[in-house]
Design an enzyme around this catalytic site. Structure first.
Site, PDB file in Angstrom:
ATOM      1  N   LYS A 290       0.830  -1.220   0.000  1.00 40.80           N
ATOM      2  CA  LYS A 290       0.000   0.000   0.000  1.00 40.80           C
ATOM      3  C   LYS A 290       0.860   1.265   0.000  1.00 40.80           C
ATOM      4  O   LYS A 290       0.578   2.205  -0.727  1.00 40.80           O
ATOM      5  CB  LYS A 290      -0.946   0.028   1.223  1.00 40.80           C
ATOM      6  CG  LYS A 290      -1.942  -1.115   1.267  1.00 40.80           C
ATOM      7  CD  LYS A 290      -2.961  -0.935   2.387  1.00 40.80           C
ATOM      8  CE  LYS A 290      -2.377  -1.009   3.782  1.00 40.80           C
ATOM      9  NZ  LYS A 290      -1.822  -2.319   4.148  1.00 40.80           N
TER      10      LYS A 290
ATOM     11  N   ARG B 243      -9.728   0.781   8.690  1.00 37.48           N
ATOM     12  CA  ARG B 243      -9.331  -0.582   9.050  1.00 37.48           C
ATOM     13  C   ARG B 243     -10.424  -1.309   9.822  1.00 37.48           C
ATOM     14  O   ARG B 243     -10.238  -2.476  10.170  1.00 37.48           O
ATOM     15  CB  ARG B 243      -8.093  -0.494   9.937  1.00 37.48           C
ATOM     16  CG  ARG B 243      -6.789  -0.962   9.258  1.00 37.48           C
ATOM     17  CD  ARG B 243      -5.696  -0.716  10.251  1.00 37.48           C
ATOM     18  NE  ARG B 243      -4.472  -1.396  10.046  1.00 37.48           N
ATOM     19  CZ  ARG B 243      -3.382  -0.859   9.514  1.00 37.48           C
ATOM     20  NH1 ARG B 243      -3.403   0.350   9.001  1.00 37.48           N
ATOM     21  NH2 ARG B 243      -2.272  -1.551   9.459  1.00 37.48           N
TER      22      ARG B 243
ATOM     23  N   ARG C  30      11.427  -6.142   5.149  1.00 37.33           N
ATOM     24  CA  ARG C  30      11.324  -4.716   5.475  1.00 37.33           C
ATOM     25  C   ARG C  30      11.847  -4.454   6.890  1.00 37.33           C
ATOM     26  O   ARG C  30      12.504  -3.446   7.140  1.00 37.33           O
ATOM     27  CB  ARG C  30       9.863  -4.248   5.356  1.00 37.33           C
ATOM     28  CG  ARG C  30       9.701  -2.757   5.553  1.00 37.33           C
ATOM     29  CD  ARG C  30       8.296  -2.292   5.278  1.00 37.33           C
ATOM     30  NE  ARG C  30       7.379  -2.659   6.335  1.00 37.33           N
ATOM     31  CZ  ARG C  30       6.058  -2.417   6.306  1.00 37.33           C
ATOM     32  NH1 ARG C  30       5.520  -1.837   5.240  1.00 37.33           N
ATOM     33  NH2 ARG C  30       5.292  -2.754   7.305  1.00 37.33           N
TER      34      ARG C  30
ATOM     35  N   ARG D 164      11.723  -1.256  11.258  1.00 37.24           N
ATOM     36  CA  ARG D 164      10.422  -0.981  11.898  1.00 37.24           C
ATOM     37  C   ARG D 164      10.181  -2.026  12.972  1.00 37.24           C
ATOM     38  O   ARG D 164      10.196  -3.222  12.693  1.00 37.24           O
ATOM     39  CB  ARG D 164       9.318  -1.034  10.833  1.00 37.24           C
ATOM     40  CG  ARG D 164       8.717   0.331  10.561  1.00 37.24           C
ATOM     41  CD  ARG D 164       7.631   0.240   9.549  1.00 37.24           C
ATOM     42  NE  ARG D 164       6.391  -0.324  10.091  1.00 37.24           N
ATOM     43  CZ  ARG D 164       5.229  -0.229   9.472  1.00 37.24           C
ATOM     44  NH1 ARG D 164       5.155   0.394   8.316  1.00 37.24           N
ATOM     45  NH2 ARG D 164       4.141  -0.746   9.995  1.00 37.24           N
TER      46      ARG D 164
ATOM     47  N   ARG E  24      -0.570  -9.052  13.232  1.00 37.28           N
ATOM     48  CA  ARG E  24      -1.145  -8.028  12.338  1.00 37.28           C
ATOM     49  C   ARG E  24      -1.985  -8.676  11.230  1.00 37.28           C
ATOM     50  O   ARG E  24      -3.033  -8.152  10.852  1.00 37.28           O
ATOM     51  CB  ARG E  24      -0.036  -7.155  11.750  1.00 37.28           C
ATOM     52  CG  ARG E  24       0.470  -6.134  12.773  1.00 37.28           C
ATOM     53  CD  ARG E  24       1.862  -5.629  12.460  1.00 37.28           C
ATOM     54  NE  ARG E  24       1.938  -4.868  11.253  1.00 37.28           N
ATOM     55  CZ  ARG E  24       3.063  -4.735  10.533  1.00 37.28           C
ATOM     56  NH1 ARG E  24       4.169  -5.325  10.921  1.00 37.28           N
ATOM     57  NH2 ARG E  24       3.063  -3.994   9.457  1.00 37.28           N
TER      58      ARG E  24
END
Ligand code: AMP
Length: 189
Positions: free
Chosen positions: A14, A89, A128, A134, A145
């Site tokens: 996204k 969400r 990532r 992160r 998640r």
């Protein structure tokens, strides 16, 4: 105005595709994840409240999220359009967004859903995590998640399907290929 919801599970691309859409169509970006990370970095009260929730991969309460969007969207009347990334969400957030846009005389034109299978999502997010550091890109949080997405966020797709606005796109392939699938839909709206 062109108002897009970019939808998909964590790791579906996204953020990457939002950047390309913004560049090409001149839209204003609303990423609730980026907003929350900025609050966290500035150590605001909101950021401190959100920190442990984000670290666990749970959802920040709807009223906080809706308040953040409301604050930023009003005063943007001259924008060419908006792209919502990582928001809404929950169905409650989707309903609140419709109400807010309605007050401003606007509406969502399309929800573009990036469709990516579970193992690919995990592989991308672990990568990532290594590259960007992160803290929520570790295996335990990633799995939570994805679970939270399946339980609480995937019903948002049905909400937009009910309005005839959902368009799914294969989210596997090169960044350029996926962008051309998305822009093909946008250009034909
Ligand atoms: P993201 O960068 O979109 O993956 O968001 C990172 C984290 O921020 C999520 O795992 C949630 O904890 C929180 N978050 C971001 N957007 C929302 C939202 N619309 N509703 C609730 N929590 C959110």
């Amino acid at each position: 105005m062109l108002n897009i919801v970019l939808f998909g599970p964590p790791g579906s691309g996204k953020g990457t595709q939002s950047e390309k859409i913004i560049e090409h169509y001149g839209l204003t970006h609303f990423s609730t994840g980026d907003m929350l990370r900025a609050e966290l970095a500035a150590e605001t009260e909101l950021g401190l409240r959100a920190k442990s929730i984000m670290e666990k991969g749970e959802l920040v309460p709807d009223d906080i999220i809706i308040g953040m969007i409301r604050k930023r969207i009003t005063g943007q009347k001259d924008a060419r359009g908006f792209i919502f990334d990582g928001f809404p969400r929950t169905v409650a957030q989707a309903e609140a967004l419709d109400k807010l846009l309605d007050e401003l005389g606007m509406q969502i034109n399309v929800m573009l859903g990036l469709e990516v299978d579970r193992q690919e999502l995990i592989d991308r997010l672990l990568k990532r995590g290594n590259e960007q550091g992160r803290s929520d890109d570790n295996l335990e949080t990633i799995e939570n998640r994805i679970r939270v997405y399946e339980d609480q966020t995937s019903p948002v797709m049905g909400y937009y399907q009910g309005q005839g606005k959902y368009r799914g796109v294969d989210g596997i392939g090169s960044i350029e290929d996926i962008f051309s699938r998305l822009s093909g839909i946008i250009d034909n709206l």
